[in-house]
Design a protein around this motif. Structure first.
Motif, PDB file in Angstrom:
ATOM      1  N   LEU A   1      -3.038   4.097  -5.204  1.00 29.52           N
ATOM      2  CA  LEU A   1      -2.321   2.855  -4.941  1.00 29.52           C
ATOM      3  C   LEU A   1      -3.308   1.689  -4.962  1.00 29.52           C
ATOM      4  CD1 LEU A   1       0.034   4.176  -2.121  1.00 29.52           C
ATOM      5  CD2 LEU A   1       0.701   3.568  -4.451  1.00 29.52           C
ATOM      6  N   GLU A   2      -2.802   0.504  -5.269  1.00 31.83           N
ATOM      7  CA  GLU A   2      -3.640  -0.689  -5.357  1.00 31.83           C
ATOM      8  C   GLU A   2      -3.961  -1.162  -3.932  1.00 31.83           C
ATOM      9  OE1 GLU A   2      -4.511  -4.820  -5.207  1.00 31.83           O
ATOM     10  OE2 GLU A   2      -2.571  -3.999  -4.567  1.00 31.83           O
ATOM     11  N   PRO A   3      -5.220  -1.541  -3.659  1.00 32.01           N
ATOM     12  CA  PRO A   3      -5.616  -1.791  -2.268  1.00 32.01           C
ATOM     13  C   PRO A   3      -4.803  -2.854  -1.514  1.00 32.01           C
ATOM     14  CG  PRO A   3      -7.571  -1.505  -3.622  1.00 32.01           C
ATOM     15  CD  PRO A   3      -6.394  -1.503  -4.561  1.00 32.01           C
ATOM     16  N   PHE A   4      -4.562  -4.001  -2.100  1.00 31.47           N
ATOM     17  CA  PHE A   4      -3.885  -5.053  -1.318  1.00 31.47           C
ATOM     18  C   PHE A   4      -2.445  -4.695  -0.988  1.00 31.47           C
ATOM     19  CE2 PHE A   4      -7.481  -7.604  -2.683  1.00 31.47           C
ATOM     20  CZ  PHE A   4      -7.735  -8.365  -1.550  1.00 31.47           C
ATOM     21  N   THR A   5      -1.727  -4.110  -1.949  1.00 30.68           N
ATOM     22  CA  THR A   5      -0.349  -3.723  -1.650  1.00 30.68           C
ATOM     23  C   THR A   5      -0.336  -2.612  -0.606  1.00 30.68           C
ATOM     24  OG1 THR A   5      -0.484  -2.471  -3.731  1.00 30.68           O
ATOM     25  CG2 THR A   5       0.829  -4.471  -3.747  1.00 30.68           C
ATOM     26  N   LEU A   6      -1.265  -1.672  -0.713  1.00 29.97           N
ATOM     27  CA  LEU A   6      -1.299  -0.580   0.272  1.00 29.97           C
ATOM     28  C   LEU A   6      -1.648  -1.104   1.666  1.00 29.97           C
ATOM     29  CD1 LEU A   6      -1.272   2.299   1.245  1.00 29.97           C
ATOM     30  CD2 LEU A   6      -3.493   2.676   0.173  1.00 29.97           C
ATOM     31  N   LEU A   7      -2.678  -1.935   1.749  1.00 37.34           N
ATOM     32  CA  LEU A   7      -3.095  -2.424   3.070  1.00 37.34           C
ATOM     33  C   LEU A   7      -2.034  -3.320   3.698  1.00 37.34           C
ATOM     34  CD1 LEU A   7      -6.838  -3.153   2.342  1.00 37.34           C
ATOM     35  CD2 LEU A   7      -5.915  -1.299   3.746  1.00 37.34           C
ATOM     36  N   SER A   8      -1.362  -4.105   2.889  1.00 45.74           N
ATOM     37  CA  SER A   8      -0.338  -4.981   3.450  1.00 45.74           C
ATOM     38  C   SER A   8       0.806  -4.155   4.025  1.00 45.74           C
ATOM     39  CB  SER A   8       0.151  -5.947   2.369  1.00 45.74           C
ATOM     40  OG  SER A   8       0.798  -7.034   2.962  1.00 45.74           O
ATOM     41  N   ALA A   9       1.190  -3.103   3.331  1.00 45.43           N
ATOM     42  CA  ALA A   9       2.218  -2.208   3.885  1.00 45.43           C
ATOM     43  C   ALA A   9       1.704  -1.560   5.176  1.00 45.43           C
ATOM     44  CB  ALA A   9       2.594  -1.138   2.856  1.00 45.43           C
ATOM     45  N   LEU A  10       0.443  -1.142   5.181  1.00 47.17           N
ATOM     46  CA  LEU A  10      -0.108  -0.488   6.378  1.00 47.17           C
ATOM     47  C   LEU A  10      -0.231  -1.461   7.546  1.00 47.17           C
ATOM     48  CD1 LEU A  10      -2.853   1.852   4.842  1.00 47.17           C
ATOM     49  CD2 LEU A  10      -0.597   2.491   5.738  1.00 47.17           C
ATOM     50  N   SER A  11      -0.299  -2.742   7.262  1.00 50.69           N
ATOM     51  CA  SER A  11      -0.368  -3.712   8.365  1.00 50.69           C
ATOM     52  C   SER A  11       0.868  -3.625   9.255  1.00 50.69           C
ATOM     53  CB  SER A  11      -0.514  -5.141   7.824  1.00 50.69           C
ATOM     54  OG  SER A  11       0.712  -5.628   7.300  1.00 50.69           O
ATOM     55  N   GLN A  12       1.964  -3.101   8.712  1.00 50.61           N
ATOM     56  CA  GLN A  12       3.219  -3.042   9.469  1.00 50.61           C
ATOM     57  C   GLN A  12       3.375  -1.763  10.278  1.00 50.61           C
ATOM     58  OE1 GLN A  12       5.039  -5.904   9.619  1.00 50.61           O
ATOM     59  NE2 GLN A  12       3.096  -6.416   8.620  1.00 50.61           N
ATOM     60  N   VAL A  13       2.487  -0.811  10.070  1.00 51.17           N
ATOM     61  CA  VAL A  13       2.585   0.452  10.818  1.00 51.17           C
ATOM     62  C   VAL A  13       1.341   0.663  11.673  1.00 51.17           C
ATOM     63  CG1 VAL A  13       4.179   1.544   9.201  1.00 51.17           C
ATOM     64  CG2 VAL A  13       1.710   1.762   8.817  1.00 51.17           C
ATOM     65  N   THR A  14       0.509  -0.365  11.797  1.00 49.70           N
ATOM     66  CA  THR A  14      -0.685  -0.351  12.648  1.00 49.70           C
ATOM     67  C   THR A  14      -0.726  -1.695  13.373  1.00 49.70           C
ATOM     68  OG1 THR A  14      -1.997  -1.273  10.826  1.00 49.70           O
ATOM     69  CG2 THR A  14      -2.027   1.122  11.092  1.00 49.70           C
ATOM     70  N   SER A  15      -1.572  -1.783  14.392  1.00 48.07           N
ATOM     71  CA  SER A  15      -1.620  -3.061  15.120  1.00 48.07           C
ATOM     72  C   SER A  15      -3.034  -3.550  15.399  1.00 48.07           C
ATOM     73  CB  SER A  15      -0.862  -2.933  16.446  1.00 48.07           C
ATOM     74  OG  SER A  15      -1.458  -1.929  17.242  1.00 48.07           O
ATOM     75  N   ARG A  16      -4.038  -2.695  15.299  1.00 52.66           N
ATOM     76  CA  ARG A  16      -5.379  -3.112  15.698  1.00 52.66           C
ATOM     77  C   ARG A  16      -6.434  -2.887  14.627  1.00 52.66           C
ATOM     78  NH1 ARG A  16      -4.965  -3.479  21.332  1.00 52.66           N
ATOM     79  NH2 ARG A  16      -6.872  -4.691  21.310  1.00 52.66           N
ATOM     80  N   ILE A  17      -6.235  -1.917  13.779  1.00 51.18           N
ATOM     81  CA  ILE A  17      -7.299  -1.539  12.850  1.00 51.18           C
ATOM     82  C   ILE A  17      -7.417  -2.552  11.716  1.00 51.18           C
ATOM     83  CG2 ILE A  17      -5.884  -0.060  11.327  1.00 51.18           C
ATOM     84  CD1 ILE A  17      -8.270   1.998  11.540  1.00 51.18           C
ATOM     85  N   GLY A  18      -8.643  -2.776  11.264  1.00 54.50           N
ATOM     86  CA  GLY A  18      -8.889  -3.678  10.155  1.00 54.50           C
ATOM     87  C   GLY A  18      -8.426  -3.099   8.826  1.00 54.50           C
ATOM     88  N   LEU A  19      -8.286  -3.993   7.829  1.00 53.80           N
ATOM     89  CA  LEU A  19      -7.699  -3.639   6.532  1.00 53.80           C
ATOM     90  C   LEU A  19      -8.616  -4.207   5.454  1.00 53.80           C
ATOM     91  CD1 LEU A  19      -4.167  -4.922   7.634  1.00 53.80           C
ATOM     92  CD2 LEU A  19      -4.842  -2.496   7.531  1.00 53.80           C
ATOM     93  N   ALA A  20      -9.522  -3.367   4.960  1.00 54.89           N
ATOM     94  CA  ALA A  20     -10.554  -3.845   4.037  1.00 54.89           C
ATOM     95  C   ALA A  20     -10.284  -3.369   2.614  1.00 54.89           C
ATOM     96  CB  ALA A  20     -11.932  -3.370   4.492  1.00 54.89           C
TER      97      ALA A  20
END
Lengths: 442, 442
Positions: A78-97
Motif C-alpha cells: 500500500l502507498e504510505p500516505f494513504t495507509l498512514l492516514s487510514a491508520l490515523s483513525q484507528v490509533t490515537s498516540r503513535i506517530g505516522l512516518a
C-alpha cells in the motif's frame, strides 16, 4: 535536562516482515497484505508498546531486475500516505512516518500531504527522506538512469529547505475566522516563499495552514558523507545500520551528534536510531534454530540475486562455491553506498564464496537472542550512548512484533529506560523534540 | 436493461460550502475546517442519503492574485488523498473521489495512490481529472506560466492511458501466496507497460496489485472541445455546469453521450452529472431571502475580483457602475474556457455594469426553491434525460447538506427515481458501471 527516554519506531517494508521471503513463515498472513485490518493490528500492537512512531519504508518500483524477485519476493504494498492516514483513525498516540523520495516528488505536494496528515492525526505525521537508489525507479518517472549520488543529495537538501519554507508561510496565528468583519486571515501573517534554487522554483504559499507540529519530524537514513552531512544539518532522527560492535555503533552515534553540533544545533536535537531486527528465542539455541528456519525459506537464487543487487552486478553466471573476488568502486557506485561498503568490509576480512557471502549478509541483518539478552543489548546500547532508540524491523510479522511488545518492552520499563506511558499527544513530544517556531514568528 | 437510478456526488471545494464567503454564514464552523470530525459528519450525512460518492474539488495554490482572496476567502484545505483515506475508516459505502491535476503530477504516483485508496476502502476510490487552470499553480511547480490548453489536454489524455496501463500490469489473479512452493506471484501474469509517449516515459510495473474496481472510476469536468472529446473517450462520469434551461441541459447531455458512442462505448457508460447548488427555502420567497443573506456576506471587492479572475483581467480600476464592455478572446484564454464563455453569453444578451454582472454570475450558480420544487426539478432533469444524477455543491455547510438529505432525498425515493439502499459494495456498483477486465485477461 535529563536525557529523553529510549524510543522505538515500528518499521515495515515487506508487509510480511524484514525478510524478503518472510511471507512464507508459518505465522505469516500473505493474503492480508492489502487489508487495512492487517496494518491496524500492527499499529495497535506497536501503540500498546508505546512505540513513538510507525515507519513505512518505501520504494517506487517493482524489483524485477532478477526473475526471482517476481517469483518469490513481495513486490507490492500500500502507498504510505494513504495507509498512514487510514491508520490515523484507528490509533490515537503513535506517530505516522512516511518515506518520501526527494528525487521523484515535488516539494509542494509533499509539504501539503505531510501538513494534511499532521492536521488529520493531531500532530503525529513525520517523513523519512530518501533520495532513491535504483535505475528502475528512474524509469518509472521519465528518466533512463538514476541521478548521480551527489546531485541527488543536493536536490534533497534543497527539497527540505523548500518544504520547511512552505510550512512556515502561514504563521501559526494567521487565521482569524472573524464572521463579523469578514476577515478570514490576517494578510500580514502570510509570507510568500518565492523560492528559486538550482533544483526547484516554488512560489507558494502552501494551501494548508502550518502543521500542528510546526515541522513534522524529518527522519533520514543516509550513511554516506553527503547523507550524514544533510542529516547533521536537517534531520530530527537518523536510522543507522544496526548490528556491529558497541565501539562501531558509538562511533556512528558520535559522528552524527558532532555534525548536528557543527551545524549549530544541540546534540539532543538529532536522535540516532539503529536498525534492530531481532530473532527472539526462548534460548539462544532456539533463536539460532528460528534463524535457520527463516533462512531456509529463501531460495538460493533469491540470496544470490539480492547480493547481485547490492553490488550492482549480476553474479548469476559466476561459480557460487569458488572464492569470490570483486573490484569495489565506491565512488562510481550509484545505489546504497553503505550497504556496498559493508560487503567490501566483509570481504576484506577473509575469503568468501558467493554462497557464503550471501548467507553472511543475510545473517548480519539479524540480532539473535532471548528476551533477556536482547533487552540487555538494547539497554546497553542506549545507556552507553550508541543509540537514542531503535527502529524495529521485525523479521517476521505479525509474530515478532507481538512477542517484542509482550516480552521485551516490559524488561525495558523495568530497567527504567523506557516510558510506561506516552509523554504527550504529538510525535515531537513523544520523541522529546521541541516544536520549531516559524521563521517569521515575532 | 433499465436505466440506472439517479446518483449524487457530494462535493466540497471551499470547506464552508460552495460560496467563497460561505464560512461567514450563521451555521458555518470555520474553526473546524482542519478537523477530521467536520468531514466525518459531512461524509456520514451524505452516506445516510445514499450518495454514490464524495467528491473533493481541489486546486494547487492559494488564490492571492487579489488581496481580497487572502482577506476574505478560504484558501486552505486538507489534501484530498489523505482526507479521503481517513474518511474511508468512518464510512462503509460511499465513494471517495479525489481531484488530480494531470499537469502537475506523475502517473506512477497517481495510479499507485488510487489503487491504494481503492484497496484500503474496499473498492470505493475514484478520481477527477483536471488539467489545472492558472499561472499560480505553474509557479508552485517550477514553471513560470501555465501550459497551453491543447497541450494540457494531450498530456491529460496520455496520463489516463498510462494510469490505466499501470493498473492492468498485474492481472487480477497474478498472486499465488504459495508458502509451500515459495512462489508469491505468477510471472506470466505480470506485464511491463514500457510506455514511451510524447509526455511520459513510464516503464512500470506498478508496485501494488490491480485495484478492487479494476479501474477506479474517472470523473472529468472539461467543457471545452478538447475536454468533451477526452471525456467521451475515457470518462466514467462528467460534471457539467448546472442551471440553464432544460433544452440547454439536454443538449449538453446528448453531446457527451454521442461522444461516448462515437468512441465505441455505450451511452450509459458515461454518466452526465450537472452541478447542483440549491438554496432551500420553506417558500420560494424564503429561498430568495436566504440567497440575499448569503450574497450580503460577500464584500463587493470579492465579487469584482472573482469576475476579474474568471476573465483573466484585473477590473479593479474600472468604473463599477458604467456599462461594461469586454473584448472576449476564447482561443487565447488559458483558464477555464466554459466559465469565460458563459460570461460572454450573458453580456451578449443585454448590457451589464461590472457590479450587476458580478451579481448575476453569483446568482446563476444557485438554484433556489422549496424541497418540493427542487425535488421536482431534479426528477424532471433525470427523467427527461438532461442528467443521470447531480453533483451537489452545497452553498453552505453543514446545514444545506443536512437539509437536502432530510427533505429532498425522501421526495426522490417517493418519486421512484432514487434508491432506498446502496446497490452494492463498490463505487462502480453504486454508479451502475461494470468493472473493466484487464487488457491481458484471458
Amino acid at each position: 535536562m535529563s536525557r529523553a527516554p529510549l524510543v522505538f519506531a515500528a518499521g515495515i517494508f515487506y508487509p510480511g516482515g524484514e525478510h524478503i521471503t518472510g511471507w512464507r513463515a508459518p505465522g505469516s498472513e500473505p493474503h492480508a497484505y492489502l487489508d487495512l485490518d492487517y496494518y491496524t493490528r500492527f499499529a495497535q500492537t506497536a501503540e500498546a508498546g508505546r512505540f513513538a512512531t510507525l515507519f513505512l519504508a518505501d520504494e517506487l518500483y517493482v524489483w524485477d531486475r532478477f526473475r526471482s524477485g517476481i517469483d518469490h519476493g513481495v513486490n507490492v504494498r500500500l502507498e504510505p500516505f494513504t495507509l498512514l492516514s487510514a491508520l490515523s483513525q484507528v490509533t490515537s498516540r503513535i506517530g505516522l512516518a512516511a518515506t518520501v523520495s526527494t528525487t521523484y516528488n515535488e516539494p509542494y505536494h509533499v509539504a501539503r500531504k505531510l501538513a494534511s496528515l499532521d492536521h488529520i492525526s493531531g500532530g503525529r505525521a513525520a517523513w523519512n527522506l530518501v533520495t532513491s537508489a535504483s535505475d528502475e525507479e528512474a524509469r518509472n518517472f521519465g528518466r533512463d538512469a538514476h541521478l548521480e549520488h551527489g546531485l541527488r543529495y543536493r536536490r534533497g537538501a534543497e527539497f527540505v529547505d523548500v518544504v520547511n519554507g512552505l510550512w512556515d508561510g502561514w504563521e501559526d496565528d494567521a487565521f482569524l475566522f472573524d464572521k463579523q468583519s469578514g476577515y478570514y486571515a490576517d494578510r500580514a501573517k502570510l509570507h510568500v516563499l518565492d523560492h528559486r534554487g538550482d533544483h526547484f522554483a516554488v512560489r507558494g504559499p502552501l494551501n494548508i495552514p502550518r502543521p500542528v507540529q510546526g515541522h513534522p519530524p524529518l527522519f533520514q537514513a543516509g550513511a554516506s558523507e553527503a547523507g550524514r552531512d544533510l542529516a547533521g544539518r536537517t534531520a530530527d532522527a537518523v536510522f543507522t545500520l544496526g548490528g556491529g560492535s558497541l565501539d562501531t555503533a558509538q562511533g556512528i552515534y558520535d559522528d552524527y551528534k558532532r555534525r548536528a553540533v557543527a551545524a549549530g544545533r544541540g546534540a539532543d536535537d538529532l536522535k540516532v536510531l539503529p536498525w534492530f531486527s531481532p530473532i527472539i528465542g526462548d534460548t539462544q539455541a532456539d533463536a539460532e534454530e528460528r534463524f535457520h528456519e527463516l533462512a531456509a525459506l529463501t531460495p538460493d537464487r533469491v540470496q544470490i540475486d539480492l547480493l547481485s543487487h547490492y553490488l550492482g552486478t549480476d553474479l548469476g553466471e559466476r561459480d557460487l562455491d569458488e572464492p569470490f573476488t570483486f573490484e569495489f568502486d565506491l565512488d562510481g557506485f550509484n545505489q546504497s553506498k553503505s550497504g556496498y561498503q559493508s560487503i567490501a568490509a566483509l570481504l576484506a576480512q577473509r575469503p568468501y564464496s558467493i554462497r557464503e557471502l550471501a548467507w553472511e549478509v543475510l545473517r548480519r541483518r539479524f540480532t539473535l537472542g532471548t528476551p533477556d539478552t536482547l533487552a540487555a543489548h538494547l539497554v546497553e546500547r542506549y545507556e552507553k550512548r550508541a543509540a537514542d532508540g531503535f527502529i524495529l524491523m521485525a523479521p517476521t510479522l505479525p509474530d515478532t512484533l507481538v512477542r517484542f511488545v509482550d516480552d521485551i518492552v516490559p524488561r525495558l520499563t523495568d530497567a527504567g529506560v523506557y516510558p510506561r506511558e506516552y509523554a504527550g499527544d504529538t510525535l515531537r513530544e513523544n520523541l522529546g523534540l521541541a516544536r520549531p517556531a516559524g521563521r517569521y514568528a515575532a
